[in-house]
Write a protein that holds these residues in place. Sequence first.
Motif, short mmCIF file in Angstrom:
data_model
loop_
_atom_site.label_atom_id
_atom_site.label_comp_id
_atom_site.label_asym_id
_atom_site.label_seq_id
_atom_site.Cartn_x
_atom_site.Cartn_y
_atom_site.Cartn_z
N GLU A 109 13.93 60.68 72.47
CA GLU A 109 14.80 61.85 72.35
C GLU A 109 14.66 62.64 73.64
O GLU A 109 13.64 62.56 74.34
N TRP A 110 15.71 63.39 73.96
CA TRP A 110 15.77 64.13 75.21
C TRP A 110 15.69 65.62 74.95
O TRP A 110 16.45 66.15 74.13
N ARG A 111 14.75 66.29 75.65
CA ARG A 111 14.69 67.74 75.56
C ARG A 111 15.94 68.33 76.18
O ARG A 111 16.33 67.97 77.29
N GLN A 112 16.59 69.20 75.43
CA GLN A 112 17.84 69.77 75.91
C GLN A 112 17.59 70.76 77.05
O GLN A 112 16.52 71.34 77.18
N THR A 154 17.51 63.54 59.76
CA THR A 154 17.23 64.74 58.98
C THR A 154 16.77 65.85 59.91
O THR A 154 16.70 65.66 61.14
N GLN A 155 16.49 67.02 59.35
CA GLN A 155 15.96 68.12 60.17
C GLN A 155 14.63 67.71 60.79
O GLN A 155 13.82 67.04 60.15
N ALA A 156 14.40 68.10 62.02
CA ALA A 156 13.16 67.75 62.70
C ALA A 156 11.98 68.52 62.12
O ALA A 156 12.14 69.65 61.63
N ASN A 157 10.79 67.91 62.16
CA ASN A 157 9.59 68.68 61.84
C ASN A 157 9.31 69.64 63.00
O ASN A 157 9.97 69.61 64.03
N MET A 167 15.79 64.43 63.69
CA MET A 167 14.96 63.24 63.88
C MET A 167 15.37 62.19 62.86
O MET A 167 15.91 62.53 61.79
N PRO A 168 15.16 60.91 63.15
CA PRO A 168 15.47 59.89 62.16
C PRO A 168 14.51 59.95 60.97
O PRO A 168 13.36 60.37 61.11
N VAL A 169 14.99 59.53 59.81
CA VAL A 169 14.14 59.42 58.63
C VAL A 169 13.28 58.17 58.78
O VAL A 169 13.81 57.06 58.90
N ILE A 170 11.97 58.36 58.76
CA ILE A 170 11.01 57.26 58.88
C ILE A 170 10.33 57.10 57.53
O ILE A 170 9.74 58.05 57.00
N LEU A 171 10.42 55.90 56.96
CA LEU A 171 9.84 55.63 55.65
C LEU A 171 8.45 55.02 55.81
O LEU A 171 8.23 54.16 56.67
N LEU A 196 8.91 63.38 58.71
CA LEU A 196 7.48 63.13 58.64
C LEU A 196 6.71 64.41 58.95
O LEU A 196 7.21 65.28 59.69
N PRO A 197 5.48 64.56 58.45
CA PRO A 197 4.66 65.72 58.82
C PRO A 197 4.38 65.76 60.32
O PRO A 197 4.37 64.71 60.99
N ASP A 198 4.14 66.94 60.84
CA ASP A 198 3.85 67.10 62.27
C ASP A 198 2.73 66.18 62.73
O ASP A 198 2.81 65.56 63.80
#
Length: 236
Positions: A109-112, A154-157, A167-171, A196-198
């Motif tokens: 991912e790229w920091r904006q 989903t929303q990022a942690n 962020m993508p949903v990681i199962l 996912l948790p931080d």
Amino acid sequence: MCGRFLLTAPPEAVQRLFGFLEQPNLEPRYNIAPSQAVAAMIRDDQARRHFVWMRWGLLPSWSKEGRHPGEPGRAPLINARAETVAEKPSFRDAFARRRCVVFADGFYEWRQGGNRQPYCIRLTDGAPFAFAAIWEPTAGEQGEPAGGCALITTQANAKMAEVHHRMPVILTPEEVGPWLDPAASRDALAALLKPLPDAAVTLTPVSKRVNSVREDDAELLREEELPAAPSQLDLF
């Protein structure tokens, strides 16, 4: 948004963790991009897990455009939002009937902002993992990927939000079974679509060479030394 990821783990490690029947030949890939083939898993009617190749990019079941490889038409959809995937016409049929997972062991991912520094996000233990995804079949030649898929975001942690708000949903391996279960309720599926948790992830600044889809080697993961923030003395 998730627009690039990697899968470098040995196939035996992925198979051992997720339990599919096949023994695929997986070469390390450091810069997987949309429209490329991705390693995925589906479940059959006997609850057996199967490794399949998918094309990263989904065309809705009702779309008649670009259904065959190389055919012009609308651009395939690479991501689906967890908040709307069950209702949005482009995704709701696949969400209800064709859920899959896509294997990875990191994503970018790229920091904006003006610098747009790329980061590689991985699990803290470095293990391979499964993205929650949905798919639609495509009419390709024999040996072509079974279908096109979209990764669910989903929303990022809080840690990830320092770089990007999604962020993508990681199962987890334990969550893959319920995700693939055709009898899973909509509420049960929605409960899986969370960040996912931080503490579960690490973020590392990496080479800007990853910006080019032509670059695909281990040196992309070399940690970049970021410029130091200016001190108070530097400001005067």
